[in-house]
Design a protein around this motif. Structure first.
Motif, short mmCIF file in Angstrom:
data_model
loop_
_atom_site.label_atom_id
_atom_site.label_comp_id
_atom_site.label_asym_id
_atom_site.label_seq_id
_atom_site.Cartn_x
_atom_site.Cartn_y
_atom_site.Cartn_z
N HIS A 81 -8.70 3.40 1.10
CA HIS A 81 -9.02 2.58 -0.29
C HIS A 81 -7.87 1.79 -0.42
O HIS A 81 -8.11 0.55 -1.03
N LYS A 82 -6.59 2.05 -0.40
CA LYS A 82 -5.57 1.34 -0.85
C LYS A 82 -5.65 -0.05 -0.05
O LYS A 82 -5.32 -1.10 -0.60
N VAL A 113 0.88 -1.18 -0.08
CA VAL A 113 0.17 0.11 0.11
C VAL A 113 0.90 1.24 -0.11
O VAL A 113 0.16 2.53 -0.20
N VAL A 154 -7.41 7.90 1.12
CA VAL A 154 -6.70 7.21 0.22
C VAL A 154 -5.93 6.00 0.62
O VAL A 154 -6.09 4.76 -0.03
N LEU A 155 -5.51 6.04 1.70
CA LEU A 155 -5.00 4.74 2.41
C LEU A 155 -5.93 3.80 2.65
O LEU A 155 -5.52 2.61 2.34
N GLN A 215 -8.42 -2.20 -1.25
CA GLN A 215 -7.99 -2.93 -2.51
C GLN A 215 -6.90 -4.09 -2.41
O GLN A 215 -7.28 -5.12 -2.95
N ALA A 216 -6.12 -4.07 -1.46
CA ALA A 216 -5.18 -4.81 -0.98
C ALA A 216 -5.95 -5.91 -0.40
O ALA A 216 -5.67 -7.50 -0.89
N ARG A 249 -5.34 5.83 -9.79
CA ARG A 249 -4.23 4.91 -9.77
C ARG A 249 -3.10 5.69 -9.13
O ARG A 249 -2.61 6.69 -9.43
N ASP A 250 -2.18 4.71 -8.48
CA ASP A 250 -0.86 5.29 -7.93
C ASP A 250 -1.02 6.70 -7.10
O ASP A 250 -0.47 7.41 -7.23
N GLU A 251 -2.12 7.08 -6.47
CA GLU A 251 -2.29 8.05 -5.47
C GLU A 251 -1.52 8.31 -4.52
O GLU A 251 -1.27 7.16 -3.74
#
Lengths: 68, 68
Positions: free
Chosen positions: A46-47, A23, A43-44, A50-51, B64-66
């Motif tokens: 969300h990441k 992440v 944002v984190l 996703q992971a 993407r890649d935020e």
DNA sequence: GCTTTACGTAAGGTGTACTTTACATATTTT
DNA sequence: AAAATATGTAAAGTACACCTTACGTAAAGC
């Protein structure tokens, strides 16, 4: 706000360091989130969702009348 | 990260001030979010999604890649 | 014409999300 | 026994997500 990060990470068999690389944050950040030291950013969040292949609402447990 | 706050707010016919009261932040915060000055926190993101009766992922557009 | 409503900018303050570095400790592996 | 792996604490710095107050402007209503 509570979260299921540790639970989901262990279910995947991942170390904190591996998750932090996925992440894109420091290992310290994962430790602090898992131990409830502070909340993730959107944002984190969300990441991380996703992971773990889940929705943000599945990973974080929002309580009623939570402070901003 | 972009968002659909203004779009969803206008669809509800709400003023910025009314929305700010619903989610418990200042009017300035709503203005800044709508105009892309900064990102909401996870807790505020959740409250906004609740106000608009949608998922967080429907209200915020993650690229993407935020950066964190 | 005046007031209200809605939206916006500006500026300065506080708390916190995240960083880096360093060190400690328990378990596993060689 | 020594080294590697996994987790944790501590401390100090940076960036930004919020706040408050104040002021500007344009449109709508009385």
């Amino acid at each position: 706000m509570k979260n299921r990060i540790r639970e989901r990470r262990l279910a995947k068999g991942w170390s904190q360091e591996y998750l932090s690389e996925i992440v894109g944050v420091s290992r310290q950040t994962i430790i602090s989130l898992e131990n409830g030291k502070y909340n993730a950013s959107l944002v984190l969040g969300h990441k991380l969702a996703q992971a773990f292949e889940c929705a943000i609402e599945d990973l974080f447990i929002f309580e009623r009348d939570e402070n901003i």
